[in-house]
Design a protein around this motif. Structure first.
Motif, short mmCIF file in Angstrom:
data_model
loop_
_atom_site.label_atom_id
_atom_site.label_comp_id
_atom_site.label_asym_id
_atom_site.label_seq_id
_atom_site.Cartn_x
_atom_site.Cartn_y
_atom_site.Cartn_z
N ARG A 292 12.16 0.65 -13.83
CA ARG A 292 11.46 -0.64 -13.91
C ARG A 292 10.86 -0.85 -15.29
O ARG A 292 10.89 -1.95 -15.83
CB ARG A 292 10.37 -0.73 -12.85
N ALA B 71 13.59 -2.14 -17.53
CA ALA B 71 14.32 -3.33 -17.09
C ALA B 71 14.16 -4.54 -18.01
O ALA B 71 15.14 -5.25 -18.26
CB ALA B 71 13.93 -3.68 -15.66
N ILE C 120 6.99 -8.05 -13.69
CA ILE C 120 7.76 -7.42 -12.61
C ILE C 120 7.09 -6.17 -12.05
O ILE C 120 7.66 -5.49 -11.21
CB ILE C 120 9.20 -7.09 -13.08
N CYS C 121 5.88 -5.88 -12.51
CA CYS C 121 5.15 -4.72 -12.00
C CYS C 121 4.57 -5.01 -10.62
O CYS C 121 4.24 -6.14 -10.30
CB CYS C 121 3.98 -4.37 -12.92
N PRO D 234 4.81 1.58 -12.77
CA PRO D 234 6.25 1.35 -12.94
C PRO D 234 7.04 2.65 -13.03
O PRO D 234 6.61 3.61 -13.67
CB PRO D 234 6.35 0.57 -14.25
N SER D 235 8.20 2.66 -12.41
CA SER D 235 9.13 3.78 -12.52
C SER D 235 9.85 3.67 -13.86
O SER D 235 9.82 2.61 -14.50
CB SER D 235 10.14 3.71 -11.39
N ASP E 170 16.95 4.86 -14.72
CA ASP E 170 15.91 5.83 -14.39
C ASP E 170 16.14 7.19 -15.05
O ASP E 170 15.19 7.93 -15.30
CB ASP E 170 15.81 6.01 -12.88
#
Length: 166
Positions: A102, A105, A91-92, A98-99, A25
Motif C-alpha cells: 500500500r 501504490a 488510501i490509508c 500501511p503495508s 509487497d
C-alpha cells in the motif's frame, strides 16, 4: 483504426501496470527509511491531519515536531514535498498502518498514469504511431518501472512533466 489504437493503448497500460503493481509487497525487498517515514506521516495525516518532522535536538537526539496540513516535510534538515504523503493518506486506513504494497501504490499508480500522459503528449505532437511507441517504451523502461515501485515523491515527476507539457 481508432479502435485498434485504443486496444494497443489498453495493452500498454495493462503491461505497465503489471510491471509496476506485481508483488509490490516484496519487490523491492524490505522497506527503507524514506518509505517508512512517508508511510507513517501519511498515516498521521489520515488519522490526525498532521505530519511529524524530525528537527535536530539537544545532544544530537532528534526532536519531533508536529505540523498541521503540511505542504513540505522536514526530516533532519532535508525538506521535501509532502505530495507523496498526501497521495498515500488518501488510501490509508486509520485502523492499521500501511503495508509495503500500500505504501508503494501511489508511486505505481503515478507510473501508470505517466504512460497515459506520455501517450497524450506524443499523440498531439507526433501522431498515434509515435504516441503508442513512446508509451510502450516508457511502460517497459527498466529505470521508470523500478523508480515507480519505491515510495518516493520523485515517482510523480515524469507524470507532472508530461501533464505540464500537455
Amino acid at each position: 483504426r481508432r479502435w485498434c489504437e485504443f486496444l494497443a493503448l489498453a495493452a500498454i497500460l495493462a503491461a505497465g501496470g503489471a510491471l509496476r503493481f506485481a508483488r509490490l509487497d516484496s519487490n523491492p525487498p524490505g522497506v527503507f527509511a524514506d518509505e517508512a517515514e512517508k508511510a507513517m506521516n501519511a498515516w498521521a495525516l489520515r488519522c490526525e491531519g498532521q505530519a511529524f518532522e524530525f528537527a535536530p535536538g539537544l545532544g544530537g537526539v532528534p526532536a519531533i515536531r508536529w505540523r498541521r496540513w503540511p505542504l513540505f516535510v522536514d526530516v533532519m534538515g532535508v525538506k521535501t514535498s509532502a505530495i507523496y504523503q498526501w497521495a498515500l493518506a488518501a488510501i490509508c486506513s486509520p485502523a492499521e498502518p500501511p503495508s509495503p504494497a500500500r505504501m508503494r501504490a501511489p508511486a505505481a499508480a503515478a507510473g501508470v498514469a505517466a504512460l497515459g500522459a506520455t501517450y497524450g503528449l506524443a499523440r498531439g505532437a507526433l501522431g498515434p504511431g509515435a504516441a503508442l511507441a513512446a508509451a510502450g517504451w516508457l511502460a517497459i523502461s527498466p529505470w521508470h518501472a523500478a523508480f515507480t515501485r519505491w515510495a518516493l515523491q520523485g515517482a510523480f515527476i515524469p507524470l507532472f512533466i508530461a501533464l505540464g507539457m500537455l
